[in-house]
Scaffold this active site. Sequence first.
Site, PDB file in Angstrom:
ATOM      1  N   ASP A   3       0.827  -1.205   0.000  1.00 22.40           N
ATOM      2  CA  ASP A   3       0.000   0.000   0.000  1.00 22.40           C
ATOM      3  C   ASP A   3       0.867   1.264   0.000  1.00 22.40           C
ATOM      4  O   ASP A   3       1.856   1.353   0.739  1.00 22.40           O
ATOM      5  CB  ASP A   3      -0.847  -0.021   1.283  1.00 22.40           C
ATOM      6  CG  ASP A   3      -1.859   1.100   1.350  1.00 22.40           C
ATOM      7  OD1 ASP A   3      -2.786   1.086   0.536  1.00 22.40           O
ATOM      8  OD2 ASP A   3      -1.727   1.990   2.221  1.00 22.40           O
ATOM      9  N   GLU A  59       1.247  -0.623  -5.138  1.00 22.77           N
ATOM     10  CA  GLU A  59       0.296   0.463  -5.421  1.00 22.77           C
ATOM     11  C   GLU A  59       1.143   1.657  -5.835  1.00 22.77           C
ATOM     12  O   GLU A  59       1.529   2.494  -5.007  1.00 22.77           O
ATOM     13  CB  GLU A  59      -0.548   0.810  -4.188  1.00 22.77           C
ATOM     14  CG  GLU A  59      -1.697   1.737  -4.589  1.00 22.77           C
ATOM     15  CD  GLU A  59      -2.247   2.621  -3.482  1.00 22.77           C
ATOM     16  OE1 GLU A  59      -3.281   3.254  -3.702  1.00 22.77           O
ATOM     17  OE2 GLU A  59      -1.631   2.701  -2.401  1.00 22.77           O
TER      18      GLU A  59
END
Length: 565
Positions: free
Chosen positions: A232, A292
């Site tokens: 993330d 990401e």
Amino acid sequence: MSKRSLRSPLVLLILSISFLSLSSGQSKPVDAEGHPWWQHAVFYEVYPRSFADSNNDGVGDLNGISSKMSYLHDLGVDAIWITPCYPSPQVDFGYDVSDYENIDPMYGTLADFDHMVAEGRKHQVRIIMDFVPNHTSDQHAWFQDSKSSRTAAHRDWYIWRDGKAPGQPPNNWNSLFGGSGWKLDPTTNQYYYHFFYAQQPDLNWRNPAVEKAMLDTTRWWYKRGVSGFRLDAVDTLFEDPELHDNQILPGKNAQGDPNMKNEHNTNFPEVHTELQKLRKVADESGAVLIGETWTSNVEELDRYYGHNGNELQMPMDFMFMMVDKLSPPEYRRQIAAVESAHGWPVFVINNHDRTRSYNRYGDGKHNDAIAKLMGAFYLTLRGTPIMYYGEEIGMENNNPTRKEDVKDPIGRTGWPEEKGRDGERTPMQWNTAPNAGFSKTTPWLPVPSSYQTHNVAAESKDPNSVLSIYKKVLALRHSNEALLDGSYAALNDSDPNVMSYLRSYKGKAVLVALNMSASTQKASFDLSKQGLGGVLLNTLISSGASAKGNEVTLEPFGLLIAEVN
Ligand code: NOJ
């Protein structure tokens, strides 16, 4: 949310040998031709709150996911990435982790997790966890200790600073989710930094103890059977220790804050050093790291692969996802760019932070045809695709219509300009039973009325449904060598309406032609440049299209995938 804001028996054998050997310990995760498993795999993002609710409390759970493994396998999915299911106060629906080595009771237990891994193995579906390295929840024991005193053991695990002056934060950095990126904590009268919500304090990656704890966490999950992580918000791991102010840009964002260039709080080179360390640990287990990776150009994307491929194997190409219009010239540019990078492309058209592609690309009249076209497109490119649950049935966004119904905090603070991300996170539509068969109780988010037509059960019976096209394309990409390993060459590159390309491998070729316009189009193909003489197209999959010789006729948004003889 804005930018930041049939498998052939041989292939099956190879896949299952490498899968089995990997899951039983450390092994060479490559097939006979040297492809790592993740290059031939199809990934699928599961939002656990919304996939399947086994205990009928309105929120999905791990046993729900386990119960759908045969669906996933039959669809053609090889790995699922599950968004965070760790213990969490759920302020950011799991992206505020309060314990990295456990499962939130709302999703089940570690035993349920182990059962899910076992069910996955039975069905050749690997498990990818979501790793949130930038921040924890403010309820994490590390932060609770950190805030307790300036001399606490974990004080330096987070970013604490004095205010500039009484009542003034240390600098002008804003949180992506609105307001200052600094929050004053009265116990010690210092500010802590949070790139996202105030309940998500940023970890201090300059502290070696933080790095060690996080690397150890990934090891712990690999031992438990996970095949990799989706990382993330990697670009936010480091900040300028001297806290220089960011440049203010003209205008305001949806949260009412001045626009700002995140030059001193994102994209530090140190990110790459940490990715290399995470990769070393991943390599011990033959695991894959997906990023990401928000990038604004291909050079930035390229850097995420690392020198000699020593960072992320799978940085997501969000520039492709952001095209947002059916534009062959724009897609040709994007694909040429990622093809020029030094790594394997990773294509995505949906995720839990963006309005669903069904609505972004749909024209209100041909939405199903467009959903099929987009599937036939990105699932036949050279690279690994990551699907998003429900995309395969043409699920649509279901945005809240009243502020009081909004669950995602940014949708409340940004209303009505920013309605938050609830719309793309609604329950999976399994059948026509109440709540689309997701749960026997009212789900945490409402299902749109389109579930009556767009659901797994109904679409499974219709050979022309979005689901049936997805299944055919996925089966083909698992069995067809040109689609698995072939090179990519754009065709007819001045055609403004028909996106077409050739995938070739060892003398075999597959041609894909996609009408990205609302009018009927014809296209003909001269493949002499590709070393192929008189072209005879042998249709493998089509929807609203026909081929004769070297010529294709495509109805509005029609698609054709053909073998070239
Ligand atoms: C990116 C995730 O995809 C998003 O859902 C989350 O809110 C932020 N990172 C913060 O973790």
